[in-house]
Enzyme design. Sequence first.
Site, PDB file in Angstrom:
ATOM      1  N   GLU A  29     -69.698  41.893 -75.128  1.00  0.00           N
ATOM      2  CA  GLU A  29     -68.486  42.697 -75.216  1.00  0.00           C
ATOM      3  C   GLU A  29     -67.491  42.227 -74.150  1.00  0.00           C
ATOM      4  O   GLU A  29     -67.787  42.259 -72.961  1.00  0.00           O
ATOM      5  CB  GLU A  29     -68.848  44.173 -75.015  1.00  0.00           C
ATOM      6  CG  GLU A  29     -69.700  44.694 -76.165  1.00  0.00           C
ATOM      7  CD  GLU A  29     -70.626  45.843 -75.771  1.00  0.00           C
ATOM      8  OE1 GLU A  29     -70.376  46.484 -74.727  1.00  0.00           O
ATOM      9  OE2 GLU A  29     -71.608  46.091 -76.496  1.00  0.00           O
ATOM     10  N   ALA A  59     -72.173  47.077 -79.915  1.00  0.00           N
ATOM     11  CA  ALA A  59     -73.322  47.272 -80.795  1.00  0.00           C
ATOM     12  C   ALA A  59     -74.520  46.533 -80.201  1.00  0.00           C
ATOM     13  O   ALA A  59     -74.994  45.542 -80.752  1.00  0.00           O
ATOM     14  CB  ALA A  59     -72.988  46.737 -82.190  1.00  0.00           C
ATOM     15  N   GLU A  60     -74.997  47.030 -79.075  1.00  0.00           N
ATOM     16  CA  GLU A  60     -76.026  46.300 -78.324  1.00  0.00           C
ATOM     17  C   GLU A  60     -77.311  46.144 -79.114  1.00  0.00           C
ATOM     18  O   GLU A  60     -77.984  45.113 -79.025  1.00  0.00           O
ATOM     19  CB  GLU A  60     -76.309  47.020 -77.000  1.00  0.00           C
ATOM     20  CG  GLU A  60     -75.147  47.018 -76.006  1.00  0.00           C
ATOM     21  CD  GLU A  60     -74.082  48.066 -76.306  1.00  0.00           C
ATOM     22  OE1 GLU A  60     -74.272  48.873 -77.247  1.00  0.00           O
ATOM     23  OE2 GLU A  60     -73.052  48.070 -75.604  1.00  0.00           O
ATOM     24  N   ALA A  84     -76.380  46.083 -66.895  1.00  0.00           N
ATOM     25  CA  ALA A  84     -77.742  45.941 -67.411  1.00  0.00           C
ATOM     26  C   ALA A  84     -78.194  47.223 -68.104  1.00  0.00           C
ATOM     27  O   ALA A  84     -79.045  47.187 -68.994  1.00  0.00           O
ATOM     28  CB  ALA A  84     -78.696  45.587 -66.272  1.00  0.00           C
ATOM     29  N   PHE A  86     -76.791  48.829 -70.308  1.00  0.00           N
ATOM     30  CA  PHE A  86     -76.522  48.789 -71.751  1.00  0.00           C
ATOM     31  C   PHE A  86     -77.670  48.121 -72.503  1.00  0.00           C
ATOM     32  O   PHE A  86     -77.790  48.257 -73.725  1.00  0.00           O
ATOM     33  CB  PHE A  86     -75.210  48.051 -72.057  1.00  0.00           C
ATOM     34  CG  PHE A  86     -74.014  48.567 -71.299  1.00  0.00           C
ATOM     35  CD1 PHE A  86     -74.001  49.852 -70.760  1.00  0.00           C
ATOM     36  CD2 PHE A  86     -72.897  47.760 -71.102  1.00  0.00           C
ATOM     37  CE1 PHE A  86     -72.897  50.313 -70.044  1.00  0.00           C
ATOM     38  CE2 PHE A  86     -71.795  48.224 -70.401  1.00  0.00           C
ATOM     39  CZ  PHE A  86     -71.795  49.494 -69.860  1.00  0.00           C
ATOM     40  N   HIS A 130     -74.872  53.244 -64.557  1.00  0.00           N
ATOM     41  CA  HIS A 130     -74.165  51.967 -64.409  1.00  0.00           C
ATOM     42  C   HIS A 130     -74.650  51.180 -63.195  1.00  0.00           C
ATOM     43  O   HIS A 130     -73.939  50.302 -62.705  1.00  0.00           O
ATOM     44  CB  HIS A 130     -72.650  52.193 -64.317  1.00  0.00           C
ATOM     45  CG  HIS A 130     -71.971  52.287 -65.654  1.00  0.00           C
ATOM     46  ND1 HIS A 130     -72.337  53.214 -66.602  1.00  0.00           N
ATOM     47  CD2 HIS A 130     -70.967  51.568 -66.216  1.00  0.00           C
ATOM     48  CE1 HIS A 130     -71.571  53.063 -67.675  1.00  0.00           C
ATOM     49  NE2 HIS A 130     -70.739  52.067 -67.463  1.00  0.00           N
TER      50      HIS A 130
HETATM   51  C1  LIG Z   1     -73.450  51.293 -74.692  1.00  0.00           C
HETATM   52  C2  LIG Z   1     -72.269  50.884 -73.917  1.00  0.00           C
HETATM   53  N1  LIG Z   1     -71.758  49.654 -74.102  1.00  0.00           N
HETATM   54  C3  LIG Z   1     -70.684  49.251 -73.415  1.00  0.00           C
HETATM   55  C4  LIG Z   1     -70.090  50.081 -72.516  1.00  0.00           C
HETATM   56  C5  LIG Z   1     -68.910  49.611 -71.713  1.00  0.00           C
HETATM   57  N2  LIG Z   1     -67.685  50.283 -72.124  1.00  0.00           N
HETATM   58  C6  LIG Z   1     -67.259  51.384 -71.487  1.00  0.00           C
HETATM   59  S1  LIG Z   1     -65.885  52.018 -72.172  1.00  0.00           S
HETATM   60  C7  LIG Z   1     -65.827  50.803 -73.337  1.00  0.00           C
HETATM   61  C8  LIG Z   1     -64.735  50.767 -74.345  1.00  0.00           C
HETATM   62  C9  LIG Z   1     -64.889  51.824 -75.329  1.00  0.00           C
HETATM   63  O1  LIG Z   1     -63.819  51.854 -76.186  1.00  0.00           O
HETATM   64  P1  LIG Z   1     -63.514  53.152 -77.015  1.00  0.00           P
HETATM   65  O2  LIG Z   1     -64.791  53.743 -77.474  1.00  0.00           O
HETATM   66  O3  LIG Z   1     -62.523  52.806 -78.045  1.00  0.00           O
HETATM   67  O4  LIG Z   1     -62.902  54.172 -75.953  1.00  0.00           O
HETATM   68  P2  LIG Z   1     -61.550  54.012 -75.108  1.00  0.00           P
HETATM   69  O5  LIG Z   1     -61.953  53.417 -73.802  1.00  0.00           O
HETATM   70  O6  LIG Z   1     -60.621  53.164 -75.843  1.00  0.00           O
HETATM   71  O7  LIG Z   1     -61.071  55.405 -74.929  1.00  0.00           O
HETATM   72  C10 LIG Z   1     -66.880  49.920 -73.174  1.00  0.00           C
HETATM   73  C11 LIG Z   1     -67.128  48.731 -74.006  1.00  0.00           C
HETATM   74  C12 LIG Z   1     -70.667  51.356 -72.326  1.00  0.00           C
HETATM   75  N3  LIG Z   1     -70.161  52.228 -71.441  1.00  0.00           N
HETATM   76  N4  LIG Z   1     -71.736  51.739 -73.037  1.00  0.00           N
END
Ligand SMILES: Cc1ncc(C[n+]2csc(CCOP(=O)(O)OP(=O)(O)O)c2C)c(N)n1
Lengths: 345, 325
Positions: A29, A59-60, A84, A86, A130
Amino acid sequence: MRTLTYWQAISEATVQCMERDERIFVAGEGVDDVAGAFGTTKEAFRRFGPSRVVDMPNAENATAGIAVGAAAAGQRPLVVHVRADFMFLAMDALVNMAAKWRYTYGGDKGGVPVVTRGVVGRGWGQGSTHSQSPHATFAHYAGLHVATPATPADAKGMLVQALTGDTPVVLIENRNLYPLVGEVPEEPVPVPFGVGRIARAGTDVTVVAASLMVHEAERAAEQLAERGISVEVVDVRSLRPLDEGIICESVAKTGRLVVADTSWARYGFTAEVAAVVAEHVPHALRAPVRRVSLPDSPAPVSHPLEEAFHPNASSIVSACLDVCGEAGAVLPRLASVSAGFQGPF
Amino acid sequence: MLSSRTRLIRDMVRIRTVEEVLADYYRDEQEMRTPTHFSIGQEATAVGVCAVTTPRDWVYSGHRSHAPYLAKGGDLEALVAELYGKEAGCSRGRGGSMHVMDQAAGFAGSAAILGEMIAAAVGAGWAFARAGERRVALTYFGEGAADEGVFFESLNFAAVHRVPVVFVCENNQYSISSPLGVRHAPGTSVRGRAEACGVRSLAVDGNDVFGVRDAARDAVEHARDGRGPVLLELATYRWRAHVGPGLDHDHGYRSQEEIESWMAGCPIVRAAGAVRDETPGIDALVESWRAEFRREVHAAVDRAKALPFPDTAGLLSGAYLPAAR
Ligand SMILES: Cc1ncc(C[n+]2csc(CCOP(=O)(O)OP(=O)(O)O)c2C)c(N)n1
Ligand SMILES: [Mg+2]
């Protein structure tokens, strides 16, 4: 030899391996964004573009399974998680598929050399989900290799080993190591798994550590040297395979063992190292084993709690003093390797 | 007395003001040591949906938590104290910005791992139904979290069991810096995914607080009446960086033009425009609310800073019940 930071070493290993083996691709990601997984995938993206450095949907679980399938079909996936934690969403594919693939289908149909990098956060209130270090979790399962490079040279060499080997590998990197500078070979020379390293030689007490804790142990050793205590620091480099020989030889020499980790004690890395010593050199110990690990709670966010939660060089100093029979001694507190880390992430 | 429409505007102004002031403190002091995701620009989704819930309905969110928490009536002082890591924080300084909760208000929790609270809300809604209570669970998440497997699995279960849950997808088009185009196939939508699972679903302009409120009212009623789950896909836009108080407009993943056009469609400005005929004094009202809420949040910050940090002797407290350790 020329020097690189830890993150540059990872970047260089990635790029050099991708140049030599076009089956390698990076998936994760945001691996293509300005941050580039702490800089580690930036150069690869610049050089090889979006077909080989692939921004994945969140989509881990599927990503890990897709990587397994791609590996079975001859590709060499390098999956990157910027935390890690995730990877827990990828447990099924890593533990039930990748670890078992070769064996379950008879051992003679090939393996699935999926390489997964997970980054450990810490500091700035990263909190309970985290900042976890799941190296021992993955090392529990036969079929995986798990490495925890502590130096820039190992960060490069062990990634090269992973990307050229035939076994699924989990590499756990503590983000506080990224700015660390060290000598790194220019060529992509693999560092084999299962061969530990004496990070500092000593005679009075052995500190066995992995990843970030190797550096905390070195700081501790310096302070203890001023007090006349000679500490040997063993960097295991990989948890599985584990270099039992280097651990036991060191303990046979010093007669004292401290094990230091960035995760919890129960059923973890520190427990495993203590068990190895108890099994192989039980009579060498002149004092009980001491473990430096996380307190038995999830990681807190509040700054004073967070400071109290994470063990560092001073925690190792206390443990060493204890096994050397100087439990009452108080030495000046040492700053953590991670001190000064700034937010917001 | 404020009309129901002006009250929605007031609630949005409060969230905007609180977040802007907190972002300034965050940037200038570096004392809120917790990764924080501001909702500035996305206030209509928080306010429009929460307005139609009762305190006995439960609302969950992901990492972008402050706006839903406040819109649901979460205690501001406890939120601010949490951001400063204080014992009086809503999670006693243990959870930080991404793990907030105010049970009294019906804000049932936020979580840092994508998708977790989608399933948790289905579980809560199911529990309500099993207990024969006419309560609804709602869950906020981004369109990025809608890529997680747990989203599909939760939709399916909720549809099969007619769980009284409302899925509130804040589609701000980005997952950190990844645009929708690299994550979703052309011609598809989050709404369509829900529909495919048999969940009634609706796409709504998420920056139109009145439209959001109306759609949410229908959705919550539908769920409450036992007619099954509903998904609302609300189109909106994040103004600031993904995480932290700053701007990321120079990071190159979205165009200045795009940012400006969405900022021009500010949900507060739009709502004020929509009520100007019936409430000619709306602009003066907005200004006075801003001043009022600025005072409120500054005061909350002053109080939070004066509060004690958790005692490190209590580091383990909360991990288990005392007797169960
Ligand atoms: C399982 C998981 N994978 C990756 C992340 C890292 N991460 C935190 S916020 C985020 C973006 C999420 O986007 P969205 O769901 O559209 O919410 P937005 O931040 O746009 O409000 C990611 C990839 C996480 N917190 N949890
Ligand atoms: Mg989004």
